[in-house]
Scaffold this motif. Structure first.
Motif, short mmCIF file in Angstrom:
data_model
loop_
_atom_site.label_atom_id
_atom_site.label_comp_id
_atom_site.label_asym_id
_atom_site.label_seq_id
_atom_site.Cartn_x
_atom_site.Cartn_y
_atom_site.Cartn_z
N SER A 1 -5.38 8.21 11.98
CA SER A 1 -3.92 8.07 11.84
C SER A 1 -3.56 6.69 11.27
N ALA A 2 -4.24 5.66 11.77
CA ALA A 2 -3.95 4.30 11.31
C ALA A 2 -4.33 4.14 9.83
N SER A 3 -5.43 4.74 9.42
CA SER A 3 -5.87 4.66 8.02
C SER A 3 -4.85 5.32 7.10
N TRP A 4 -4.31 6.45 7.54
CA TRP A 4 -3.31 7.15 6.73
C TRP A 4 -2.03 6.33 6.61
N VAL A 5 -1.57 5.77 7.72
CA VAL A 5 -0.36 4.95 7.69
C VAL A 5 -0.55 3.74 6.79
N PHE A 6 -1.72 3.11 6.90
CA PHE A 6 -1.99 1.93 6.07
C PHE A 6 -1.96 2.29 4.59
N SER A 7 -2.50 3.46 4.24
CA SER A 7 -2.49 3.87 2.83
C SER A 7 -1.08 4.11 2.32
N THR A 8 -0.18 4.56 3.19
CA THR A 8 1.21 4.77 2.76
C THR A 8 1.94 3.44 2.57
N LEU A 9 1.50 2.41 3.31
CA LEU A 9 2.15 1.10 3.21
C LEU A 9 1.82 0.37 1.91
N VAL A 10 0.63 0.61 1.36
CA VAL A 10 0.22 -0.15 0.18
C VAL A 10 0.66 0.51 -1.13
N GLN A 11 1.16 1.76 -1.05
CA GLN A 11 1.52 2.45 -2.29
C GLN A 11 3.00 2.34 -2.57
N GLY A 12 3.36 2.81 -3.76
CA GLY A 12 4.78 2.79 -4.15
C GLY A 12 5.09 1.68 -5.12
N LYS A 13 6.09 1.91 -5.96
CA LYS A 13 6.56 0.91 -6.93
C LYS A 13 8.02 0.57 -6.65
N PRO A 14 8.39 -0.70 -6.63
CA PRO A 14 7.51 -1.85 -6.86
C PRO A 14 6.51 -2.03 -5.72
N SER A 15 5.35 -2.59 -6.07
CA SER A 15 4.29 -2.77 -5.09
C SER A 15 4.71 -3.78 -4.02
N PRO A 16 4.33 -3.55 -2.78
CA PRO A 16 4.64 -4.51 -1.72
C PRO A 16 3.84 -5.80 -1.92
N PRO A 17 4.30 -6.91 -1.35
CA PRO A 17 3.60 -8.18 -1.52
C PRO A 17 2.14 -8.10 -1.05
N LEU A 18 1.25 -8.59 -1.88
CA LEU A 18 -0.18 -8.50 -1.56
C LEU A 18 -0.54 -9.29 -0.31
N ASP A 19 0.16 -10.42 -0.09
CA ASP A 19 -0.20 -11.27 1.06
C ASP A 19 0.03 -10.58 2.40
N LYS A 20 0.72 -9.46 2.38
CA LYS A 20 0.90 -8.69 3.60
C LYS A 20 -0.42 -8.05 4.05
N PHE A 21 -1.34 -7.85 3.09
CA PHE A 21 -2.53 -7.05 3.37
C PHE A 21 -3.84 -7.81 3.30
N THR A 22 -3.82 -9.06 2.88
CA THR A 22 -5.08 -9.79 2.64
C THR A 22 -5.96 -9.88 3.88
N LYS A 23 -5.37 -9.96 5.07
CA LYS A 23 -6.20 -10.04 6.28
C LYS A 23 -6.97 -8.75 6.54
N PHE A 24 -6.54 -7.66 5.90
CA PHE A 24 -7.23 -6.37 6.06
C PHE A 24 -8.43 -6.24 5.12
N PHE A 25 -8.51 -7.08 4.09
CA PHE A 25 -9.57 -6.93 3.09
C PHE A 25 -10.97 -6.90 3.70
N PRO A 26 -11.30 -7.79 4.64
CA PRO A 26 -12.65 -7.77 5.21
C PRO A 26 -12.97 -6.48 5.99
N LEU A 27 -11.95 -5.71 6.32
CA LEU A 27 -12.16 -4.47 7.08
C LEU A 27 -12.44 -3.26 6.19
N LEU A 28 -12.21 -3.42 4.89
CA LEU A 28 -12.30 -2.27 3.99
C LEU A 28 -13.69 -1.65 3.93
#
Length: 232
Positions: free
Chosen positions: A50-77
């Motif tokens: 469920s969390a993975s699906w919600v996260f994927s909805t947060l990063v999509q869409g135009k205009p793109s959301p600010p990247l700095d919102k997600f950088t802490k998640f990068f090591p988890l990918l």
């Protein structure tokens, strides 16, 4: 379904409703909650799904959301991409696809956190639902000016994998996408280009010229000719 899973499911639907609701929820504690779930050793598989699906909805869409919102998640990918759940893996693939579909600067920040061997394995697999976002990730990453990154992907035998994909009837829907990826790889190091000729990939691409849009095929051949003329 547990209360947390139901809550995440509801939030995912709200996020998908509009860019405005996505941005409002990005300003709440939702990202912190998702991060805690991903980092928890006790989180259940359905909760991670469920969390993975919600996260994927947060990063999509135009205009793109600010990247700095997600950088802490990068090591988890990488760990999410290898999680023992097809649902979580698929959502993570789409997440990385959306993140890399920005510009080369963003791609350069992401490349160290992408499990390229896992991506190539997915592309060589049978699940078209996973192959689609994996192809887009590789195609996006290969637009970078960093030839070392393209070389890294090339060394994983990606050309052989893409060649096999183009020969598969069950992957016919993705043939155009594969041609686009090949056109980006053609801009890479000279050794990539040499294998294009060795494998006679251009001849294979020509077979699709009638049924597919010519732009990716022509682009691929154009880059190859240019590179072959200037390469030592």
């Amino acid at each position: 379904m547990e209360v947390k899973e139901k809550g995440l499911f509801a939030l995912g639907n709200i996020i998908a409703d509009s860019i405005e609701t996505r941005d409002k929820l990005l300003d709440t504690s939702l990202l912190e909650t998702l991060y805690s779930i991903f980092c928890s050793m006790e989180a259940s598989k359905p909760l991670i799904d469920s969390a993975s699906w919600v996260f994927s909805t947060l990063v999509q869409g135009k205009p793109s959301p600010p990247l700095d919102k997600f950088t802490k998640f990068f090591p988890l990918l990488k760990s999410l991409l290898n999680f023992q759940s097809k649902s979580a893996v698929n959502d993570t693939l789409w997440t990385i696809s959306y993140l890399t579909d920005r510009n080369t600067e963003v791609v350069d920040k992401l490349v160290d956190f992408i499990d390229f061997p896992a991506l190539v394995k997915v592309i060589a697999g049978d699940d078209i639902r996973d192959v689609t976002p994996a192809l887009r990730i590789v195609g996006n990453v290969c637009t970078t000016d960093n030839e070392e990154v393209v070389k890294k992907i090339y060394q994983l035998h990606i050309l052989e994998v893409l060649q096999q994909l183009l020969l598969r009837e069950d992957m016919k829907k993705l043939h155009k996408e594969a041609c686009w990826v090949l056109s980006n790889i053609a801009m890479g190091p000279p050794e990539c280009l040499a294998e294009f000729f060795e494998r006679k990939i251009f001849g294979l691409l020509a077979n699709y010229a009638i049924n597919l849009s010519l732009i990716h095929i022509c682009r691929c051949r154009r880059y190859a000719v240019c590179r072959s003329r200037w390469s030592p």
